[in-house]
Motif scaffolding. Structure first.
Motif, short mmCIF file in Angstrom:
data_model
loop_
_atom_site.label_atom_id
_atom_site.label_comp_id
_atom_site.label_asym_id
_atom_site.label_seq_id
_atom_site.Cartn_x
_atom_site.Cartn_y
_atom_site.Cartn_z
N ARG A 12 41.93 34.48 45.57
CA ARG A 12 41.82 35.23 44.33
C ARG A 12 40.67 34.75 43.46
NH1 ARG A 12 46.36 32.16 44.27
NH2 ARG A 12 46.72 30.66 42.61
N GLY A 13 40.32 33.47 43.51
CA GLY A 13 39.20 32.98 42.71
C GLY A 13 37.87 33.55 43.16
N LEU A 14 37.73 33.78 44.47
CA LEU A 14 36.48 34.32 45.00
C LEU A 14 36.32 35.79 44.68
CD1 LEU A 14 36.45 32.68 48.55
CD2 LEU A 14 35.14 31.98 46.54
N PHE A 15 37.43 36.50 44.47
CA PHE A 15 37.36 37.94 44.26
C PHE A 15 37.31 38.34 42.79
CE2 PHE A 15 39.22 38.04 48.58
CZ PHE A 15 38.29 38.89 49.15
N GLY A 16 37.13 37.40 41.87
CA GLY A 16 36.94 37.83 40.51
C GLY A 16 37.83 37.16 39.49
N GLY A 17 38.44 36.04 39.83
CA GLY A 17 39.19 35.32 38.83
C GLY A 17 40.68 35.43 39.03
N ALA A 18 41.39 34.38 38.59
CA ALA A 18 42.83 34.31 38.81
C ALA A 18 43.60 35.19 37.84
CB ALA A 18 43.29 32.86 38.68
N ASP A 19 42.96 35.72 36.79
CA ASP A 19 43.68 36.49 35.79
C ASP A 19 43.72 37.98 36.12
OD1 ASP A 19 44.16 34.21 34.31
OD2 ASP A 19 42.28 34.41 33.19
N ARG A 20 43.13 38.39 37.24
CA ARG A 20 43.14 39.80 37.61
C ARG A 20 43.67 39.96 39.03
NH1 ARG A 20 37.23 42.03 36.79
NH2 ARG A 20 36.76 40.09 37.88
N PRO A 21 44.30 41.11 39.32
CA PRO A 21 44.75 41.35 40.69
C PRO A 21 43.56 41.33 41.64
CG PRO A 21 45.70 42.95 39.16
CD PRO A 21 44.64 42.21 38.42
N THR A 22 43.71 40.72 42.78
CA THR A 22 42.64 40.69 43.76
C THR A 22 42.77 41.90 44.67
OG1 THR A 22 43.99 39.32 45.22
CG2 THR A 22 42.49 38.18 43.72
N ILE A 23 41.66 42.58 44.91
CA ILE A 23 41.68 43.79 45.71
C ILE A 23 40.59 43.73 46.78
CG2 ILE A 23 41.70 46.31 45.67
CD1 ILE A 23 42.32 46.18 42.70
N PRO A 24 40.76 42.91 47.80
CA PRO A 24 39.80 42.89 48.90
C PRO A 24 39.93 44.15 49.75
CG PRO A 24 41.61 41.41 49.37
CD PRO A 24 41.82 41.90 47.97
#
Length: 226
Positions: A12-24
């Protein structure tokens, strides 16, 4: 379970931060066809109407999924935390029709269709799939991306307007197109990095799901893998 936890994963950190849902967003292949069929069959009647533009039964859905040519088209998907396919974007390539595709001189055009499971809506997944389709078109020498849907399809209309697409409505249906820039080193790198990260996320979720199934077979042990 919150929407954030629904897509929680170690990247999740690589995809835009821990405060937002990760959407790979992962490119789907033949091995995903079974899960694609399950996704489309799970769509409610109204959702099928919006996705396909007309009422379709289970047999027609199965025929559509079985007829997808992964060597010609590009199909993208989003898997949730428990390795369930909750969204599919189909980027279909075809030869240009001079009468219909007047906005481009390229030999090839692309049309995009998307569906998102009810449980995964409101997270911007449709827009993420569209962004992935956009960059894929550029890198495949396609300069115009089309969408055709019912005018009542609020989700597709929102995606089209957000992307700045030219929209034409006629008899309850809508055609939209977006002119795209040419590929460049940045667009090629962006697509490659996105697919590498999504592939890693895919592998992690698949392994966790497989481990959960094994644990479920052990007497007295119950996993939370879904």
């Amino acid at each position: 379970m919150t929407s954030l936890n629904f897509f929680r994963n170690p990247l999740r950190g690589l995809f835009g931060g821990a405060d937002r849902p990760t959407i790979p967003v992962k490119e789907l292949r033949e091995r995903d066809r079974r899960r694609m069929l399950r996704h489309f069959l799970s769509l409610e009647r109204h959702d099928r109407l919006l996705r396909f533009g007309s009422p379709v039964n289970d047999e027609q859905v199965a025929r559509y999924v079985g007829g997808i040519d992964f060597d010609r088209d590009l199909v993208f998907g989003v898997y949730n935390r428990v390795f369930k396919l909750v969204a599919v974007g189909h980027l279909a390539f075809a030869e240009r029709d001079a009468n219909r595709h007047k906005s481009t001189e390229k030999d090839q055009v692309a049309e995009f269709g998307v569906s998102v499971s009810r449980s995964a809506r409101g997270l911007g997944i449709g827009s993420k799939l569209f962004e992935r389709a956009n960059i894929a078109c550029r890198n495949n020498d396609v300069d115009t991306l089309y969408m055709h849907c019912l005018s009542s399809n609020a989700t597709m209309m929102h995606i089209a307007k957000k992307a700045g697409m030219e929209i034409h409505r006629d008899y309850g249906e809508a055609d939209a197109y977006l002119k795209l820039g040419p590929a460049d080193p940045a667009s090629v790198l962006q697509e490659a990095v996105a697919e590498q990260l999504a592939s890693l996320d895919y592998a992690l979720k698949a392994n966790v799901r497989a481990a959960a199934k094994l644990l479920d077979r052990i007497p007295g042990v119950k996993s939370d893998g879904g």
